[in-house]
Write an enzyme that holds these catalytic residues in place. Structure first.
Site, PDB file in Angstrom:
ATOM      1  CB  ALA A  23      -1.773   2.452   8.726  1.00 19.22           C
ATOM      2  N   GLY A  81      -0.232   6.540  11.222  1.00 14.17           N
ATOM      3  CA  GLY A  81      -0.940   5.822  12.291  1.00 14.17           C
ATOM      4  C   GLY A  81      -0.013   5.613  13.625  1.00 14.17           C
ATOM      5  CD  GLU A 133      -3.745   8.648  12.158  1.00 12.59           C
ATOM      6  OE1 GLU A 133      -3.198   7.516  12.026  1.00 12.59           O
ATOM      7  OE2 GLU A 133      -4.721   9.090  11.821  1.00 12.59           O
ATOM      8  CD  GLU A 148      -1.572   9.751   7.561  1.00 14.75           C
ATOM      9  OE1 GLU A 148      -0.971  10.696   7.658  1.00 14.75           O
ATOM     10  OE2 GLU A 148      -1.728   9.094   8.752  1.00 14.75           O
TER      11      GLU A 148
HETATM   12  N1  DAK Z   1       3.983   0.345   5.790  1.00 15.73           N
HETATM   13  C1  DAK Z   1       4.463  -0.970   5.532  1.00 15.73           C
HETATM   14  N2  DAK Z   1       5.934  -1.002   5.334  1.00 15.73           N
HETATM   15  C2  DAK Z   1       6.821   0.273   5.692  1.00 15.73           C
HETATM   16  C3  DAK Z   1       6.064   1.159   6.145  1.00 15.73           C
HETATM   17  C4  DAK Z   1       4.803   1.363   6.211  1.00 15.73           C
HETATM   18  N3  DAK Z   1       3.951   2.400   6.712  1.00 15.73           N
HETATM   19  N4  DAK Z   1       7.216   2.129   6.371  1.00 15.73           N
HETATM   20  C5  DAK Z   1       8.265   1.494   6.194  1.00 15.73           C
HETATM   21  N5  DAK Z   1       8.095   0.190   5.728  1.00 15.73           N
HETATM   22  C6  DAK Z   1       9.201  -0.697   5.304  1.00 15.73           C
HETATM   23  C7  DAK Z   1       9.653  -0.342   3.965  1.00 15.73           C
HETATM   24  O1  DAK Z   1       8.873  -0.618   2.981  1.00 15.73           O
HETATM   25  C8  DAK Z   1      11.078  -1.240   4.342  1.00 15.73           C
HETATM   26  O2  DAK Z   1      10.615  -2.216   3.586  1.00 15.73           O
HETATM   27  P1  DAK Z   1      11.437  -3.300   3.003  1.00 15.73           P
HETATM   28  O3  DAK Z   1      11.701  -2.728   1.576  1.00 15.73           O
HETATM   29  O4  DAK Z   1      12.805  -3.607   3.604  1.00 15.73           O
HETATM   30  O5  DAK Z   1      11.070  -4.542   2.746  1.00 15.73           O
HETATM   31  C9  DAK Z   1      11.211  -1.138   5.610  1.00 15.73           C
HETATM   32  O6  DAK Z   1      10.090  -0.809   6.270  1.00 15.73           O
HETATM   33  C10 DAK Z   1      12.417  -0.028   5.857  1.00 15.73           C
HETATM   34  O7  DAK Z   1      11.779   1.060   5.319  1.00 15.73           O
HETATM   35  P2  DAK Z   1      12.714   2.180   4.318  1.00 15.73           P
HETATM   36  O8  DAK Z   1      13.738   1.253   3.613  1.00 15.73           O
HETATM   37  O9  DAK Z   1      11.833   2.904   3.501  1.00 15.73           O
HETATM   38  O10 DAK Z   1      13.568   2.884   5.580  1.00 15.73           O
HETATM   39  P3  DAK Z   1      14.239   4.527   5.364  1.00 15.73           P
HETATM   40  O11 DAK Z   1      15.018   4.486   6.671  1.00 15.73           O
HETATM   41  O12 DAK Z   1      14.732   4.558   3.900  1.00 15.73           O
HETATM   42  O13 DAK Z   1      12.753   5.236   5.566  1.00 15.73           O
HETATM   43  C11 DAK Z   1      10.787   6.060   6.303  1.00 15.73           C
HETATM   44  C12 DAK Z   1      12.274   5.095   6.598  1.00 15.73           C
HETATM   45  C13 DAK Z   1      10.123   5.948   7.694  1.00 15.73           C
HETATM   46  C14 DAK Z   1      11.043   7.541   5.872  1.00 15.73           C
HETATM   47  C15 DAK Z   1       9.852   5.375   5.214  1.00 15.73           C
HETATM   48  O14 DAK Z   1      10.042   4.147   5.361  1.00 15.73           O
HETATM   49  C16 DAK Z   1       8.734   5.831   5.045  1.00 15.73           C
HETATM   50  O15 DAK Z   1       8.481   6.739   4.177  1.00 15.73           O
HETATM   51  N6  DAK Z   1       7.723   5.006   5.433  1.00 15.73           N
HETATM   52  C17 DAK Z   1       6.404   5.292   4.972  1.00 15.73           C
HETATM   53  C18 DAK Z   1       6.004   6.345   6.208  1.00 15.73           C
HETATM   54  C19 DAK Z   1       4.497   6.795   5.842  1.00 15.73           C
HETATM   55  O16 DAK Z   1       4.104   7.109   5.058  1.00 15.73           O
HETATM   56  N7  DAK Z   1       3.676   6.440   7.078  1.00 15.73           N
HETATM   57  C20 DAK Z   1       2.332   6.781   6.873  1.00 15.73           C
HETATM   58  C21 DAK Z   1       1.554   5.516   6.451  1.00 15.73           C
HETATM   59  S1  DAK Z   1      -0.126   5.832   6.049  1.00 15.73           S
HETATM   60  C22 DAK Z   1      -7.301   5.385   6.841  1.00 15.73           C
HETATM   61  C23 DAK Z   1      -6.944   4.370   7.728  1.00 15.73           C
HETATM   62  C24 DAK Z   1      -5.443   4.439   8.047  1.00 15.73           C
HETATM   63  C25 DAK Z   1      -4.759   5.241   7.569  1.00 15.73           C
HETATM   64  C26 DAK Z   1      -5.138   6.254   6.665  1.00 15.73           C
HETATM   65  C27 DAK Z   1      -6.325   6.164   6.294  1.00 15.73           C
HETATM   66  N8  DAK Z   1      -8.800   5.431   6.469  1.00 15.73           N
HETATM   67  C28 DAK Z   1      -9.402   4.422   6.846  1.00 15.73           C
HETATM   68  C29 DAK Z   1      -9.123   6.425   5.794  1.00 15.73           C
HETATM   69  C30 DAK Z   1      -2.998   5.380   7.973  1.00 15.73           C
HETATM   70  C31 DAK Z   1      -2.244   5.801   7.071  1.00 15.73           C
HETATM   71  C32 DAK Z   1      -1.053   5.719   7.360  1.00 15.73           C
HETATM   72  O17 DAK Z   1      -0.571   5.609   8.442  1.00 15.73           O
END
Ligand code: DAK
Length: 260
Positions: A66, A111, A114, A134
């Site tokens: 997400a 997400g 998911e 998360e």
């Molecule tokens: N959201 C927004 N932007 C993201 C992103 C994300 N999930 N993942 C990556 N990006 C963006 C980065 O910010 C970066 O943007 P710029 O800085 O270039 O503007 C670009 O994509 C490239 O990413 P990186 O530079 O970080 O690329 P790397 O190869 O160095 O790293 C990575 C790739 C996938 C390991 C890293 O980007 C990363 O850790 N991303 C986040 C992964 C993550 O934590 N995903 C889970 C998201 S939380 C809920 C509802 C929904 C949810 C939870 C609760 N409730 C209602 C209770 C859902 C939660 C999630 O999914």
């Protein structure tokens, strides 16, 4: 229908939905979730589409979760609504009366995993990475991850992934049953499209009934599940496909199913 955050293509009975925000590694914001819903409904309503394939744009990511930049400033009510939107869209995919295959081409995190788990099964590229990170962001998964992950890989493995937020690679995902196959990155789509086309040549009523039987049967006790199977099996005999399938077998030729 114009999409801003995804690509929609249709070929040989297969609809390919590509989440297309590669600069954000295809992270899911509200607009993207709404467009996925519209694309899935479009494919569902199109009689020419028999199978859907979901993938991500670019070589690096299926969907990296997400959109954190959206979530970082929302309040509890907005968080609940965001979670409910994701849950609704993914449940539409899960219960769609057509098979949906996830072609995972890189990161499937949060997400993104998911979304993949709401599909009927998953095939990934060798460079894929999976996880529910998360807890590292101070939240629980909110698009069904706490429910679908244990159903797919068992409660112990799911809890380990959920509690640690660890990322696993393609072959570990294969080992624990999270994906069915691992393909070379440049072969992934062709591999999945071949699988999809194989399904297209089967009796579509029977394919759809199989999906219903598995999904509904898993939610209930074995006796009720057998009854669901018996009802669907019986209903197949009201179809032209059953007559054609069995006639073709006896006549030693390939069946020409009409999905009727
Ligand atoms: N959201 C927004 N932007 C993201 C992103 C994300 N999930 N993942 C990556 N990006 C963006 C980065 O910010 C970066 O943007 P710029 O800085 O270039 O503007 C670009 O994509 C490239 O990413 P990186 O530079 O970080 O690329 P790397 O190869 O160095 O790293 C990575 C790739 C996938 C390991 C890293 O980007 C990363 O850790 N991303 C986040 C992964 C993550 O934590 N995903 C889970 C998201 S939380 C809920 C509802 C929904 C949810 C939870 C609760 N409730 C209602 C209770 C859902 C939660 C999630 O999914």
């Amino acid at each position: 229908m114009e999409f801003q955050n995804l690509l929609y293509e249709k070929e040989d009975g297969v609809a390919l939905i590509t989440v297309n925000r590669p600069k954000a590694l295809n992270a899911l914001n509200i607009d993207t979730l709404l467009e996925i819903k519209m694309a899935v409904e479009k494919a569902a309503a199109d009689d020419e589409v028999m199978v859907l394939v979901v993938t991500g744009a670019g070589e690096k990511s299926f969907v990296a979760g997400a959109d954190i930049t959206y979530m970082m400033n929302i309040n509890a009510l907005q968080g609940r609504e965001f979670g409910m939107l994701g849950q609704e869209v993914f449940r539409i995919i899960e219960t769609l009366p057509k098979p949906v295959i996830a072609a995972i081409n890189g990161f499937a995190l949060g997400g993104g995993l998911e979304l993949a788990m709401a599909c009927d099964f998953r095939v990934c590229s060798e460079n894929s990475k999976f996880g529910q990170p998360e807890v590292g962001l101070g939240v629980t998964p909110g698009f069904g991850g706490t429910q679908r992950l244990p159903r797919l890989v068992g409660s112990g493995m799911a809890k380990e992934l959920l509690f640690t937020g660890d990322t696993i690679d393609a072959f570990e995902a294969l080992r624990i049953g999270l994906v069915n196959h691992v393909a070379a990155a440049d072969q992934l789509l062709a591999y999945v499209q071949n699988m999809a086309r194989k399904i297209c040549f089967r009796g579509q009523i029977a394919v759809r009934f199989c999906k219903v039987a598995v999904n509904e049967g898993l939610q209930t006790d074995i006796d009720r599940a057998m009854s669901i199977e018996a009802d669907l099996f019986g209903l197949c005999f009201a179809s032209e496909d059953q007559k054609e399938g069995m006639k073709a077998f006896v006549e030693k030729r390939k069946a020409n199913f009409q999905g009727a």
